[in-house]
Design an enzyme around this catalytic site. Structure first.
Site, PDB file in Angstrom:
ATOM      1  N   VAL A   2      29.613  31.236  62.838  1.00 31.48           N
ATOM      2  CA  VAL A   2      28.225  31.114  63.287  1.00 31.48           C
ATOM      3  C   VAL A   2      27.288  31.565  62.173  1.00 31.48           C
ATOM      4  O   VAL A   2      27.485  32.625  61.567  1.00 31.48           O
ATOM      5  CB  VAL A   2      27.970  31.958  64.559  1.00 31.48           C
ATOM      6  CG1 VAL A   2      26.539  31.760  65.051  1.00 31.48           C
ATOM      7  CG2 VAL A   2      28.960  31.585  65.650  1.00 31.48           C
ATOM      8  N   ASP A  23      36.369  32.566  78.911  1.00 36.46           N
ATOM      9  CA  ASP A  23      36.438  33.561  77.834  1.00 36.46           C
ATOM     10  C   ASP A  23      35.294  34.558  77.950  1.00 36.46           C
ATOM     11  O   ASP A  23      34.629  34.883  76.962  1.00 36.46           O
ATOM     12  CB  ASP A  23      36.416  32.872  76.463  1.00 36.46           C
ATOM     13  CG  ASP A  23      36.965  33.771  75.354  1.00 36.46           C
ATOM     14  OD1 ASP A  23      37.660  34.755  75.681  1.00 36.46           O
ATOM     15  OD2 ASP A  23      36.698  33.487  74.174  1.00 36.46           O
ATOM     16  N   GLY A  62      34.655  33.438  65.074  1.00 36.24           N
ATOM     17  CA  GLY A  62      35.564  33.532  66.206  1.00 36.24           C
ATOM     18  C   GLY A  62      36.655  32.492  66.098  1.00 36.24           C
ATOM     19  O   GLY A  62      36.785  31.793  65.079  1.00 36.24           O
ATOM     20  N   GLY A  63      37.420  32.366  67.165  1.00 39.36           N
ATOM     21  CA  GLY A  63      38.533  31.433  67.159  1.00 39.36           C
ATOM     22  C   GLY A  63      38.107  29.982  67.077  1.00 39.36           C
ATOM     23  O   GLY A  63      38.894  29.126  66.674  1.00 39.36           O
ATOM     24  N   LYS A 107      26.733  27.066  65.133  1.00 40.52           N
ATOM     25  CA  LYS A 107      28.167  27.318  65.198  1.00 40.52           C
ATOM     26  C   LYS A 107      28.914  26.104  64.652  1.00 40.52           C
ATOM     27  O   LYS A 107      28.866  25.014  65.228  1.00 40.52           O
ATOM     28  CB  LYS A 107      28.591  27.591  66.640  1.00 40.52           C
ATOM     29  CG  LYS A 107      30.062  27.943  66.780  1.00 40.52           C
ATOM     30  CD  LYS A 107      30.360  28.434  68.182  1.00 40.52           C
ATOM     31  CE  LYS A 107      31.752  29.008  68.277  1.00 40.52           C
ATOM     32  NZ  LYS A 107      32.049  29.567  69.597  1.00 40.52           N
ATOM     33  N   GLY A 158      28.717  35.685  62.324  1.00 43.31           N
ATOM     34  CA  GLY A 158      30.002  36.082  62.881  1.00 43.31           C
ATOM     35  C   GLY A 158      31.007  34.961  62.835  1.00 43.31           C
ATOM     36  O   GLY A 158      30.699  33.841  62.406  1.00 43.31           O
TER      37      GLY A 158
END
Length: 346
Positions: A31, A141, A26-27, A46, A24
């Protein structure tokens, strides 16, 4: 076991097989799935973006602190990499993925008992980050995407990142430290009129997460037929207080006891002012108990167009969420503008 393992970038490349299996993005980075030999241990690596706020030494110090955290409901950080501009975090691998793909599924994935169990696990993980460590760790978050599940669907708080470690004697958090995702961000992140940024900001995000778990849908639905259906927290509040039509009110009879509990606790958590929200330890008590002693909270202002009404806090304010009289007087002058701003932002 005293701290996380430090890997070289060459070792990271080997663990991820040259970043072959991407899990995946993200900001904060991408990952990748990894494997460590011997033992064939699966990991999630990550790779952080190059715009990390902290320098190499700060990164290592904070990672070392987070790496000593061990809780059944917090994803374990097992290692890291810091070479020049390269930063990587190595976590235990969660084979069931993130919570969002289950609660937003068209088919009901979990029973109400299991949902309540998962909610309790998440609450315990967050409470541990707030209270169980030498330095309080604020997540900022919390959302279904950042709750991972192991083989047995035990929830684990993930992506609690860096630069969110604060001494317990600090009464509030600087605004510059705040972050989050639209739809889960506490109002004090937008304006200090609602209170100071603190652990109660995580409580707000958790409340939004609880309501999504109960509703099996995202809280905001831009494609809804009308505005009363578009915002789930507003709709469920009207259901619980029997302010809807008879047709909608009849749904209250069919509301499962645990569904009702998740909704009530969620509504307490998303009170607009931070001092009106429970702490995570109080949230755990509510989730562990029955619904008989749970009262529907005061109406959040976003439920209709009426002006915001002052309410009694859920419990006495702690030092963490205390606001000075000068701050309070200054914030009251900006309440109307703040409410409009927060509504537009959400």
């Amino acid at each position: 076991m005293l701290g996380p393992t430090r890997y070289t970038y060459t070792e990271i490349i080997a663990i991820t097989a040259h970043f072959r299996d991407k899990l995946g993005q993200g900001g904060y980075g991408s990952v990748y799935k990894g494997v460590v030999l011997p033992g064939n241990v699966h990991l999630a690596v990550k790779m952080l973006n190059g715009n990390s706020n902290c320098n190499g030494e700060d990164f290592i110090n904070e990672v070392s602190t987070i790496g000593r955290i061990h809780h059944v409901n917090v994803v374990r950080l097992v290692g890291f990499c810091s070479e020049e501009m390269t930063r990587a975090l190595v976590y235990e691998y969660m084979p069931r993925g993130s919570l969002d793909k289950y609660i937003f599924s068209s088919e009901k994935s979990f029973s109400w008992d299991k949902l309540n169990e998962i909610a309790l696990g998440i609450a315990r993980g967050i409470n541990y980050l707030h209270q169980g460590c030498e330095m309080q760790i604020l997540h900022f978050d919390l959302k279904p995407h950042n709750i991972l599940l192991d083989d047995n669907f035990v929830p684990k708080v993930a992506d609690f990142g860096l630069a969110k470690l604060y001494p317990r004697d600090k009464s509030f958090v600087p605004v510059s430290a705040a972050r989050g995702t639209v739809g889960y961000i506490a109002p004090e992140m937008i304006s200090r009129s609602f209170g100071v940024i603190s652990s109660k900001s995580d409580v707000y995000s958790f409340g939004m997460l609880l309501l999504e778990m109960a509703g099996g849908r995202k809280n905001a639905d831009p494609n809804a037929a009308n505005s009363s259906q578009a915002y789930y927290p507003s709709r469920v509040y009207r259901q619980l207080t029997r302010q809807e039509t008879c047709e909608i009110s009849s749904e209250i009879v069919d509301m499962h006891e645990l569904e009702k509990k998740l909704c009530i606790v969620g509504l307490w958590c998303i009170q607009m002012r931070s001092c009106d929200r429970p702490t995570m330890s109080e949230v755990i008590e509510m989730l562990e108990g029955g619904t008989d002693n749970l009262q529907v909270p005061p109406r959040p202002f976003f439920c209709d167009d009426e002006e915001f009404i002052e309410v009694e806090p859920y419990h006495p304010s702690s030092d963490l969420t205390a606001i000075s009289e000068e701050e309070q007087e200054a914030s009251e002058d900006d309440d109307d503008d703040s409410i409009r701003l927060f509504r537009n932002y959400q």
